[in-house]
Design an enzyme around this catalytic site. Structure first.
Site, PDB file in Angstrom:
ATOM      1  N   ARG A  59       0.849  -1.237   0.016  1.00  0.00           N
ATOM      2  CA  ARG A  59       0.021  -0.057  -0.084  1.00  0.00           C
ATOM      3  C   ARG A  59       0.870   1.103  -0.140  1.00  0.00           C
ATOM      4  O   ARG A  59       0.450   2.283  -0.701  1.00  0.00           O
ATOM      5  CB  ARG A  59      -0.976   0.175   1.193  1.00  0.00           C
ATOM      6  CG  ARG A  59      -1.740   1.433   1.469  1.00  0.00           C
ATOM      7  CD  ARG A  59      -2.908   1.253   2.665  1.00  0.00           C
ATOM      8  NE  ARG A  59      -2.540   0.583   3.777  1.00  0.00           N
ATOM      9  CZ  ARG A  59      -1.757   0.975   4.599  1.00  0.00           C
ATOM     10  NH1 ARG A  59      -1.308   2.217   4.587  1.00  0.00           N
ATOM     11  NH2 ARG A  59      -1.356   0.273   5.714  1.00  0.00           N
ATOM     12  N   TYR A 111     -17.154  17.461 -15.124  1.00  0.00           N
ATOM     13  CA  TYR A 111     -17.469  16.090 -15.063  1.00  0.00           C
ATOM     14  C   TYR A 111     -18.699  15.849 -14.220  1.00  0.00           C
ATOM     15  O   TYR A 111     -18.041  16.225 -12.932  1.00  0.00           O
ATOM     16  CB  TYR A 111     -16.466  14.999 -15.138  1.00  0.00           C
ATOM     17  CG  TYR A 111     -16.552  13.734 -14.931  1.00  0.00           C
ATOM     18  CD1 TYR A 111     -17.660  13.022 -15.574  1.00  0.00           C
ATOM     19  CD2 TYR A 111     -16.049  12.865 -13.722  1.00  0.00           C
ATOM     20  CE1 TYR A 111     -17.816  11.686 -15.423  1.00  0.00           C
ATOM     21  CE2 TYR A 111     -16.446  11.708 -13.627  1.00  0.00           C
ATOM     22  CZ  TYR A 111     -17.192  11.114 -14.220  1.00  0.00           C
ATOM     23  OH  TYR A 111     -17.723   9.754 -14.220  1.00  0.00           O
ATOM     24  N   LYS A 208      -8.564   6.656 -19.242  1.00  0.00           N
ATOM     25  CA  LYS A 208      -8.920   7.173 -20.437  1.00  0.00           C
ATOM     26  C   LYS A 208      -7.886   7.112 -21.488  1.00  0.00           C
ATOM     27  O   LYS A 208      -7.328   5.958 -21.794  1.00  0.00           O
ATOM     28  CB  LYS A 208      -9.437   8.728 -20.187  1.00  0.00           C
ATOM     29  CG  LYS A 208     -10.664   8.827 -19.308  1.00  0.00           C
ATOM     30  CD  LYS A 208     -11.839   7.948 -19.403  1.00  0.00           C
ATOM     31  CE  LYS A 208     -13.001   8.325 -18.688  1.00  0.00           C
ATOM     32  NZ  LYS A 208     -12.682   8.426 -17.184  1.00  0.00           N
TER      33      LYS A 208
END
Length: 404
Positions: A59, A111, A208
């Protein structure tokens, strides 16, 4: 200096195409693997008490993720990179910089997921936001409050492709002592590097264009400055919304071809946007590459190219449903930035969480379609879209569904 270090090229002197293609290719010193390995381990042995290999727990730091984070920081001219489990996880990690009473100024055309996170979640913790045209300095000035800590810019915005003068806003923000956060998802560092224009933090929905293949969910953060980078590292580790090794590797693989893909996305989008601009049934096309776009000059000044996504409005809202039903090569699907062409209806999909009055104010109405142009042949995409529009018109005129 080790042999591996001696063999490393000076990446800062290479063109961005070369730096992208070489991501991770010389980072594995033991085997010389050109494709950096996927380290699935969550735990790492300590040589002895008080010593570390540099990796303790996945992590906090993971080898595969570290190579990705180093690459995006270098590409964006930042000091540190952080890979998150999604674009929204990256946003949440950034927003954790703020506390009760803090205020953000945010791009008006936004967005829907970002709006939802601010208004439905961050508001619970006393963080507020004001939405303005971030290219309007008077509007920015009027929005400043005693607790204003940052301005968040999307440029170009999604879906109406509004362009903000990044350097102008960064200069203004620095005088006010507030951070500038820029969402660089649509242009990527291949076409635009906001930190070089004065930004403090960059965010990407790496799902994206950076990933580029509709097969990996990821978010990236880049910071400039030692203190800010250390604070972001603390938040990244503490919140723990980190990217796993498999997805880190997939994202690196996608980024290696970013230059080629962005050039093709831009070429196709410009050709198709020009076709639609001249189409008798299309009301408006929103794409900064077009000279008619109000942000065209700013875009050309601060960016070296244009994205592969644009939006357009049909003259008749009744054509929307049949167009989405009749497209074949273009998929009716959410998301953007992949090699496959996708079309979305923002009013009921990506921007459904934004109240209707706000959507209509900026122009996200029932006539608007958003088109993520892929890397297929532009003529095939134009033919598919032209056919769908024609069949939609036939249905409206006849009042009957048309098989196609």
């Amino acid at each position: 200096m080790s042999t591996n270090e001696e063999q490393k090229p000076q990446f800062s002197k290479l063109q961005i195409e070369s730096r992208l293609a070489q991501i991770g290719s010389i980072e594995e010193p033991v085997t010389g693997a050109v494709s950096f390995p996927i380290y699935n381990s969550t735990a790492f042995r300590h040589p002895k008490l008080g010593q570390s290999t540099g990796f303790d727990y996945a992590r906090t730091k993971s080898p595969t993720r570290t190579v990705l984070e180093k690459a995006i920081a270098e590409l964006e001219s930042g000091d540190a990179g952080f890979a998150c489990s999604s674009g929204m996880a990256a946003l949440q990690t950034i927003f954790a910089l703020f506390r009760q009473g803090d205020h953000l100024i945010v791009s008006l055309d936004l967005y829907g997921g970002t709006y939802r996170l601010l208004e439905k979640i961050m508001s619970r913790f006393g963080v507020t936001a004001t939405y303005v045209d971030t290219n309007d300095l008077d509007a920015l000035e009027a929005s400043v409050q005693p607790g204003t800590k940052a301005v968040l810019i999307e440029t170009p915005t999604n879906p109406l492709m509004m362009v903000t003068d990044i350097e102008l806003v960064c200069t203004w923000a620095k005088k006010k002592g507030i951070l500038t956060i820029v969402d660089n998802t649509l242009l990527t560092p291949f076409f635009q590097r906001p930190i070089e224009l004065g930004a403090d933090i960059i965010i990407h929905s790496a799902t994206k264009y950076l990933g580029g293949h509709n097969d990996v969910l990821a978010g990236l953060i880049v910071t400039k400055g030692k203190e800010l980078s250390e604070e972001m590292a603390f938040l990244h580790n503490s919140i723990g919304a980190v990217l796993g090794p498999q997805d880190s590797w997939l994202l690196m693989r996608g980024m290696k071809t970013l230059a080629l893909r962005m050039e093709r996305h831009q070429y196709n989008a410009t050709k198709i946007a020009t076709f639609l601009q001249e189409h008798p049934d299309v009301e408006t096309v929103y794409y900064p590459a077009l000279p008619s776009h109000p942000g065209h000059e700013i875009q050309n000044r601060q960016s070296s190219g244009n994205t592969g996504i644009f939006s357009f409005k049909m003259k008749d809202a009744r054509t929307i449903e049949p167009i989405l039903r009749h497209i074949k090569l273009i998929a009716f699907a959410e998301s953007l930035g992949g090699v496959e062409s996708l079309m979305t209806y923002p009013a009921v999909q990506t921007h459904a969480d934004i109240p209707e009055e706000i959507r209509r104010k900026v122009g996200v109405d029932e006539k608007l379609l958003r088109y993520s142009v892929g890397i297929e042949h532009a003529d095939d995409l134009i033919a598919d879209l032209s056919r769908a529009i024609e069949l939609a018109k036939q249905e409206i005129e006849s009042g009957m569904p048309v098989l196609g």
